[in-house]
Design an enzyme around this catalytic site. Sequence first.
Site, PDB file in Angstrom:
ATOM      1  N   LYS A   1     -28.268  22.517 -15.226  1.00 48.46           N
ATOM      2  CA  LYS A   1     -28.302  21.494 -16.284  1.00 48.46           C
ATOM      3  C   LYS A   1     -29.377  21.874 -17.303  1.00 48.46           C
ATOM      4  O   LYS A   1     -30.535  22.134 -16.932  1.00 48.46           O
ATOM      5  CB  LYS A   1     -28.611  20.149 -15.643  1.00 48.46           C
TER       6      LYS A   1
HETATM    7  C1  E4P Z   1     -26.786  12.320 -16.628  1.00 49.10           C
HETATM    8  O1  E4P Z   1     -26.599  13.419 -16.196  1.00 49.10           O
HETATM    9  C2  E4P Z   1     -28.066  11.601 -16.551  1.00 49.10           C
HETATM   10  O2  E4P Z   1     -28.666  11.956 -15.321  1.00 49.10           O
HETATM   11  C3  E4P Z   1     -27.934  10.107 -16.526  1.00 49.10           C
HETATM   12  O3  E4P Z   1     -26.598   9.691 -16.634  1.00 49.10           O
HETATM   13  C4  E4P Z   1     -28.896   9.391 -17.414  1.00 49.10           C
HETATM   14  O4  E4P Z   1     -28.693   8.007 -17.289  1.00 49.10           O
HETATM   15  P1  E4P Z   1     -29.756   6.919 -17.778  1.00 49.10           P
HETATM   16  O5  E4P Z   1     -29.639   6.778 -19.254  1.00 49.10           O
HETATM   17  O6  E4P Z   1     -29.348   5.653 -17.070  1.00 49.10           O
HETATM   18  O7  E4P Z   1     -31.114   7.415 -17.350  1.00 49.10           O
END
Ligand code: E4P
Length: 218
Positions: free
Chosen positions: A83
């Site tokens: 990622k």
């Molecule tokens: C995606 O890969 C992120 O980890 C996640 O969806 C972020 O979500 P949040 O805005 O609730 O922190």
Amino acid sequence: MKFFIDSADVNEIKELASYGLLDGVTTNPSLIAKSGRDFKEVIAEICQIVEGPVSAEVAATDYENMVREGEILSQIAKNVCIKLPLTLDGLKACKYFSNKGVQTNLTLCFSSGQAILAAKAGATFVSPFVGRLDDIDFDGLSLIEEICEIYGNYPEFRTEVLVASIRNPLHITQSARIGADVATIPAKVLKQLVSHPLTDRGLENFSKDWAATGQKIN
Ligand code: E4P
């Protein structure tokens, strides 16, 4: 539509995997911090629970170190998906890993321009954050619609749209109507998706009526 769980909590992931509903997992530095555990250890455990892609995010923000960290993370298991943040360095690192056949997830996507770049960099997934856009009074789902429309115009774009920052069941059903490929869902929201008061009431009545028959299914 594929369902990923957005979590670094191994017990939570095990529970949801046991229902046979999980196609993958996404983590991020905040979720790892919340787990209070060693990053590489958690990723290794998750990779054993779920066969599908497990996103592990680099901490570096410059190309060289993103590549260095990504190489380390990709050694953990075959299903680790690197990622990377949607920056110029992140795109360059994405290209590096996609050329090597390593799965990538370009995260923190907030515009369709960024999503086009992710596809051009050969990302396996692009993660537009719907909830965080809603939070600033921008319709997050309209971004999903726009990206799916654009990707649909270019069959050579192989990148899958992974809807992230999901806050409620509507984010999932509307993303499915639009045709997004993947939703990464917090455990709480996945459980909300199954719950309906008429299902609960119906089941209660069926159970009562069945008990009154005095029968057993043997
Ligand atoms: C995606 O890969 C992120 O980890 C996640 O969806 C972020 O979500 P949040 O805005 O609730 O922190």
